[in-house]
Scaffold this motif. Sequence first.
Motif, PDB file in Angstrom:
ATOM      1  N   LEU A 305      -2.886   5.924  -0.935  1.00 31.74           N
ATOM      2  CA  LEU A 305      -2.124   4.957  -0.157  1.00 31.74           C
ATOM      3  C   LEU A 305      -2.962   3.721   0.124  1.00 31.74           C
ATOM      4  CD1 LEU A 305      -0.470   7.403   2.406  1.00 31.74           C
ATOM      5  CD2 LEU A 305       0.371   6.688   0.158  1.00 31.74           C
ATOM      6  N   PRO A 306      -2.336   2.583   0.384  1.00 34.40           N
ATOM      7  CA  PRO A 306      -3.092   1.346   0.636  1.00 34.40           C
ATOM      8  C   PRO A 306      -4.056   1.451   1.815  1.00 34.40           C
ATOM      9  CG  PRO A 306      -0.775   0.863   0.282  1.00 34.40           C
ATOM     10  CD  PRO A 306      -0.883   2.344   0.378  1.00 34.40           C
ATOM     11  N   ALA A 341      -2.908  -8.705  -7.832  1.00 35.45           N
ATOM     12  CA  ALA A 341      -2.618  -9.655  -6.756  1.00 35.45           C
ATOM     13  C   ALA A 341      -1.886  -8.975  -5.607  1.00 35.45           C
ATOM     14  CB  ALA A 341      -1.795 -10.822  -7.304  1.00 35.45           C
ATOM     15  N   GLU A 342      -0.914  -8.133  -5.925  1.00 34.13           N
ATOM     16  CA  GLU A 342      -0.178  -7.405  -4.894  1.00 34.13           C
ATOM     17  C   GLU A 342      -1.104  -6.457  -4.141  1.00 34.13           C
ATOM     18  OE1 GLU A 342       4.179  -7.129  -7.136  1.00 34.13           O
ATOM     19  OE2 GLU A 342       2.569  -5.720  -7.633  1.00 34.13           O
ATOM     20  N   THR A 343      -1.988  -5.787  -4.905  1.00 33.09           N
ATOM     21  CA  THR A 343      -2.920  -4.843  -4.279  1.00 33.09           C
ATOM     22  C   THR A 343      -3.810  -5.537  -3.257  1.00 33.09           C
ATOM     23  OG1 THR A 343      -2.908  -3.432  -6.254  1.00 33.09           O
ATOM     24  CG2 THR A 343      -4.783  -3.193  -4.748  1.00 33.09           C
ATOM     25  N   LYS A 350      -0.728   0.215   6.280  1.00 33.72           N
ATOM     26  CA  LYS A 350       0.088   1.409   6.240  1.00 33.72           C
ATOM     27  C   LYS A 350       1.252   1.170   5.276  1.00 33.72           C
ATOM     28  CE  LYS A 350      -0.987   2.857  10.957  1.00 33.72           C
ATOM     29  NZ  LYS A 350      -0.438   3.163  12.313  1.00 33.72           N
ATOM     30  N   SER A 351       1.735   2.255   4.702  1.00 31.01           N
ATOM     31  CA  SER A 351       2.794   2.127   3.697  1.00 31.01           C
ATOM     32  C   SER A 351       4.018   1.417   4.250  1.00 31.01           C
ATOM     33  CB  SER A 351       3.179   3.509   3.150  1.00 31.01           C
ATOM     34  OG  SER A 351       2.069   4.116   2.517  1.00 31.01           O
ATOM     35  N   GLY A 352       4.303   1.616   5.519  1.00 33.96           N
ATOM     36  CA  GLY A 352       5.461   0.986   6.124  1.00 33.96           C
ATOM     37  C   GLY A 352       5.332  -0.514   6.281  1.00 33.96           C
ATOM     38  N   ASP A 353       4.117  -1.039   6.096  1.00 36.07           N
ATOM     39  CA  ASP A 353       3.894  -2.474   6.246  1.00 36.07           C
ATOM     40  C   ASP A 353       3.913  -3.232   4.922  1.00 36.07           C
ATOM     41  OD1 ASP A 353       3.583  -2.164   9.001  1.00 36.07           O
ATOM     42  OD2 ASP A 353       1.439  -1.750   8.823  1.00 36.07           O
ATOM     43  N   ILE A 354       4.133  -2.510   3.807  1.00 34.48           N
ATOM     44  CA  ILE A 354       4.100  -3.154   2.488  1.00 34.48           C
ATOM     45  C   ILE A 354       5.184  -4.214   2.357  1.00 34.48           C
ATOM     46  CG2 ILE A 354       4.457  -2.779   0.010  1.00 34.48           C
ATOM     47  CD1 ILE A 354       3.088  -0.078   0.306  1.00 34.48           C
ATOM     48  N   GLY A 363       7.128   1.105  -3.683  1.00 37.13           N
ATOM     49  CA  GLY A 363       6.769   2.484  -3.370  1.00 37.13           C
ATOM     50  C   GLY A 363       5.625   2.527  -2.373  1.00 37.13           C
ATOM     51  N   ALA A 364       5.438   3.699  -1.758  1.00 43.25           N
ATOM     52  CA  ALA A 364       4.443   3.834  -0.699  1.00 43.25           C
ATOM     53  C   ALA A 364       3.018   3.921  -1.224  1.00 43.25           C
ATOM     54  CB  ALA A 364       4.754   5.079   0.131  1.00 43.25           C
ATOM     55  N   ALA A 365       2.848   4.327  -2.490  1.00 42.53           N
ATOM     56  CA  ALA A 365       1.508   4.620  -3.003  1.00 42.53           C
ATOM     57  C   ALA A 365       0.981   3.531  -3.929  1.00 42.53           C
ATOM     58  CB  ALA A 365       1.517   5.947  -3.750  1.00 42.53           C
ATOM     59  N   LEU A 366      -0.328   3.294  -3.833  1.00 42.14           N
ATOM     60  CA  LEU A 366      -0.987   2.456  -4.847  1.00 42.14           C
ATOM     61  C   LEU A 366      -1.127   3.233  -6.151  1.00 42.14           C
ATOM     62  CD1 LEU A 366      -3.798   0.503  -2.966  1.00 42.14           C
ATOM     63  CD2 LEU A 366      -1.840  -0.437  -4.179  1.00 42.14           C
ATOM     64  N   ILE A 367      -1.399   4.522  -6.051  1.00 38.91           N
ATOM     65  CA  ILE A 367      -1.347   5.416  -7.207  1.00 38.91           C
ATOM     66  C   ILE A 367      -0.651   6.698  -6.760  1.00 38.91           C
ATOM     67  CG2 ILE A 367      -2.611   6.679  -8.984  1.00 38.91           C
ATOM     68  CD1 ILE A 367      -4.941   4.798  -8.641  1.00 38.91           C
TER      69      ILE A 367
END
Length: 375
Positions: A305-306, A341-343, A350-354, A363-367
Amino acid sequence: MGKYITALSESKTLIVKIGSALLVDAETGQLRQAWLSGIATDIADIRARGTDVIIVSSGAIALGRTRLNLRGRQLSLSEKQACAAVGQAVLTRAYEDALAQHGFATAQALLTLPDTEDRTRWINASRTLRALLKLGAVPVINENDTVATDEIRYGDNDRLAARTAQMVGADMLVLLSDIDGLYTADPRRHARAQHMPVIAQITPGILAMGGDPNSKAAMGSGGMATKLLAAQIAVKAGCHMIITSGEVERPLSALQSGARASWFVAHADPASARKQWISGQLRSHGQLHIDDGAAHALRSGKSLLPAGVTKSAGSFSAGDAVTVVHNAKAIAKGLAGYDAAETQQILGLKSGDITGALGYSLGAALIHRDNLVLL
């Protein structure tokens, strides 16, 4: 053969490829309604046991020919594209009507060669198909002949079906054909040709049985050469592949009951095959540096997750392979869910802040854990 029938009945995701000759009557150019009703009943039975189903279907050009009164002569590229545009509407409606009788929604998905070869397009198509399956729909896929030219098209749906299986992590692919499997020679011309029920390894000798894959006659639009190329793609992705006759009205039920077929054996499950591909064949395009908490999460089988990523390096697109680094050591490799760039914009969030940071979410995950391999 019993264990392979068991594998069919226990499959989690099934891809069924249907050719024009099965779906459209050669003499009248009309849809074979009774046959389509039978295959829809088969699919309903398969869905009832909990298996997801995707259909890869030809037939748009053949149906468009009839609707536009262009049967009986050779078509130019623009005429083929026009027939595809008209016929695709007929084809989609036919599947919708047939499957609606069993309570299923259908979803049209038109793909071209770049959609399954370009990593960014591939991951977007994969997400869409997985979402449709999760929502209970039956995707119906065809090559986008309306826009595809010879340079950017498959020209057959056998390999497109295999790429679809790879894309969604399917464990079973069935090619319904006018022949009940692979023979040592063409059985229509060689009386001593022997049927091959199980193909454990796709050797050069096996490939030679399909003819020259570069020959127009061999490739055609779904000849044996293309089916063997599809088998190569499928089994490498951990997906068993079957060639069987589709000329009976309930071909999938017949297959389940032991109808003659050729089974191409995958020696790994889709998840294992996918992770071998990620770890061993893909070049890393960047690095994601993570904290202790994220490292522990990955070792526990969770997604990256980020919030646990402290630094991003390299230039990568969504779907590219990246290396995960912890304490200056590479500990994992996976497919990025966001580009570089997005990363950079969502590191530590937190995933909810993406959505708030990007204006959208992929999606919630970076991978995602399904796209991640521990080294």
